[in-house]
Enzyme design. Structure first.
Site, PDB file in Angstrom:
ATOM      1  N   GLU A   1      50.270  40.568  36.870  1.00 23.97           N
ATOM      2  CA  GLU A   1      49.317  39.568  36.381  1.00 23.97           C
ATOM      3  C   GLU A   1      48.987  39.730  34.892  1.00 23.97           C
ATOM      4  O   GLU A   1      47.830  39.944  34.507  1.00 23.97           O
ATOM      5  CB  GLU A   1      48.056  39.591  37.243  1.00 23.97           C
ATOM      6  CG  GLU A   1      48.363  39.243  38.684  1.00 23.97           C
ATOM      7  CD  GLU A   1      47.138  39.075  39.587  1.00 23.97           C
ATOM      8  OE1 GLU A   1      46.014  39.376  39.135  1.00 23.97           O
ATOM      9  OE2 GLU A   1      47.321  38.640  40.730  1.00 23.97           O
TER      10      GLU A   1
ATOM     11  N   GLU B   1      51.986  38.286  45.751  1.00 19.98           N
ATOM     12  CA  GLU B   1      50.615  38.448  46.247  1.00 19.98           C
ATOM     13  C   GLU B   1      50.109  37.090  46.705  1.00 19.98           C
ATOM     14  O   GLU B   1      50.267  36.100  45.989  1.00 19.98           O
ATOM     15  CB  GLU B   1      49.646  38.966  45.175  1.00 19.98           C
ATOM     16  CG  GLU B   1      49.668  40.430  44.902  1.00 19.98           C
ATOM     17  CD  GLU B   1      48.539  40.841  43.950  1.00 19.98           C
ATOM     18  OE1 GLU B   1      47.441  40.232  44.011  1.00 19.98           O
ATOM     19  OE2 GLU B   1      48.763  41.756  43.148  1.00 19.98           O
TER      20      GLU B   1
END
Length: 518
Positions: free
Chosen positions: A193, A307
């Protein structure tokens, strides 16, 4: 003049006749809460690989050394047969890979790396290697850490020569220990991320691309068979610009990865003001990235959502509850055919991003709560594992029909209802909504076919009901833990009569049923 009483008797008679007619019409037609399904057991279907149970996420790398982590891993593997695990922090300080001596020389210690990966492989699970975070010894700023309890360093390296050397030594060591035929089946994902606070480069996108370029080239220098990809972004971001960058810079890429959660906002993901419900957000995002890859210079690249979950927050009425059964089934229905792998975050509440777990049911992301207590989400995955690998034609937003290679038809049926509460504080109460009546006709079954079904709802496979009856103790006694483990087990299967392929079932709000037709 006629007798008034005769008019009264005539009126009553007409009213009664009207009520009888109306009642007959209502009985003959399905009510609004009846779902009628028609399935052909021999119909040509479409491939239905189990993309939702090929990989799971977990807490940081060093937790994989713990006994409870490994026992939870074995339980989820037994239930789903999953093949890959992803976690943060293989380069974190507590794994001990990088040392710098007083003279400034770098050396590597692979002891914990080996123990972590050996433990996975011994249990039939391969690493999906997230290459993160920055070892403090080579960070451009060792003081810049993330808010997580274990404080990973989020900065670029101070010298890319040192990062390159580490990545190459890491890859060489893995190949020497496990062999290229094994390691080439792993995935190597660059960072986590980078569009959020997990990356401290400025500006974040161009500095992440520099990190990606170095890392991908380093791995391919060691062996072309190593699979590398990114950008591992939150909120389904950056994919078109990332693929344009690697094309323009002639940098290797073998897969695309991104993340999304059910309560991400439309503004963050789509730059719109829509109100996308939790039930649809994940697959709307998958569809977005799927289409972006198709329109890119690399239309055949595999898409991996490394995710996802119904929430990125700790919401006990969501991730701890039976809500996850229909949410998960609907996610599978909507995402099928658009993604190669989806990695549910996470397989276990052996997890310390917010600190040491304080109580078994706090809205943790895992399928298994503290003390090896299986949640309703665990039972949902175990039930949905029964689905076949061919999807049969069926137009419904509340059912899936599949077929196995041996001809067994497997149905998933559910009654989606919103969470009872959506805050960090647990809300008592039953799910809102009506019971759904499923009226199912399956044609071309053998004459002696029978049905076996599994249920997940308020009274089946729901440990939270038992925990509530205990008064939700923060620290259950050893005896209570044993009781909760028993209460969390999947409810025993039921045998249900079939009549010429006809089956009727009632499913309460937030209920999930999986049916095998043998």
């Amino acid at each position: 003049m006629s007798d008034p009483s005769s008019f009264r008797r005539l009126a009553l008679s007409l009213c009664a006749t009207a009520l009888l007619v109306a009642g007959a019409a209502q009985a003959g037609a399905p009510s609004s809460d009846t779902v009628q399904l028609q399935v052909d057991a021999t119909a040509a279907g479409t491939p239905f690989p189990h993309f939702w149970e090929q990989m799971f996420g977990s807490g940081r790398a060093s937790l994989a050394l713990r006994d409870d982590y490994r026992k939870d891993l074995e339980a989820v593997h037994d239930a789903t047969g999953f093949g890959y695990i992803r976690f943060h922090g293989i380069f974190d300080h507590d794994v001990g890979l990088v040392q710098r001596d007083a003279a400034g020389h770098i050396s590597y210690n692979f002891s914990y790396v080996d123990q972590i990966y050996d433990g996975l492989l011994e249990r039939g699970v391969k690493p999906f290697v997230e290459l993160s975070f920055m070892p403090p010894e080579i960070s451009s700023d060792p003081s810049k850490v993330h808010d997580f309890w274990y404080h990973p360093n989020v900065m670029p390296p101070k010298d890319y020569a040192e990062w390159d050397a580490m990545i190459r030594a890491f890859a060489q060591h893995l190949i020497a220990r496990y062999g290229i035929d094994e390691v080439s089946t792993w995935y190597f994902e660059v960072w986590n991320e980078p569009n959020l606070q997990f990356w401290g480069g400025v500006p974040e996108q161009s500095t992440y691309f520099t990190l990606y370029d170095h890392t991908a080239r380093d791995l391919k220098v060691i062996n072309e068979r190593l699979r590398v990809g990114g950008p591992s972004t939150a909120q389904a971001a950056w994919v078109p610009v990332f693929l344009k960058h690697v094309r323009d810079a002639k940098v290797p890429v073998d897969f695309v990865s991104s993340h999304v959660y059910g309560d991400d906002t439309a503004q963050n993901v789509f730059k719109t003001d829509e109100n996308i419900p939790r039930s649809d957000m994940v697959c709307r995002s998958v569809d977005k990235v799927h289409n972006e890859i198709a329109a890119s210079p690399y239309p055949k690249l595999p898409l991996i959502f490394s995710e996802y979950n119904a929430s990125y927050a700790n919401l006990p009425n969501v991730t701890d509850s039976i809500y996850m059964g229909p949410w998960m089934a609907n996610t599978i229905r909507e995402c099928a055919g658009k993604v190669a792998i989806m990695s549910y975050w996470s397989f276990s509440d052996v997890f310390e991003e917010q600190g040491v777990v304080r109580t078994p049911f706090y809205g943790g992301f895992g399928l298994i709560a503290e003390d090896r207590i299986e949640k309703p989400a665990f039972n949902a995955f175990a039930m949905l594992h029964h689905l076949g690998d061919t999807r049969l034609p069926l137009t419904s937003d509340t059912a899936l029909a599949t077929r196995r290679a041996d001809g067994t038809v497997v149905l998933a049926l559910w009654n989606y209802a919103p969470p009872v509460g959506d805050t960090a504080d647990y809300t008592t109460g039953e799910p809102k909504g009506d019971t759904k009546h499923f009226d199912v006709d399956v044609s071309h079954l053998s004459a002696n076919a029978n049905a076996t079904l599994w249920r997940l709802d308020e009274t089946h496979g729901n440990v939270i009901a038992a925990f509530d009856r205990m008064g939700r103790p923060a620290f259950p006694s050893r005896e209570q833990i044993q009781q909760l483990r028993a209460a969390g087990k999947m409810a025993p299967s039921e045998s249900v009569a079939l009549h010429d392929g006809h089956l009727t079932l009632d499913i309460p709000p937030q209920g999930l049923v999986v049916v095998e037709l043998h």
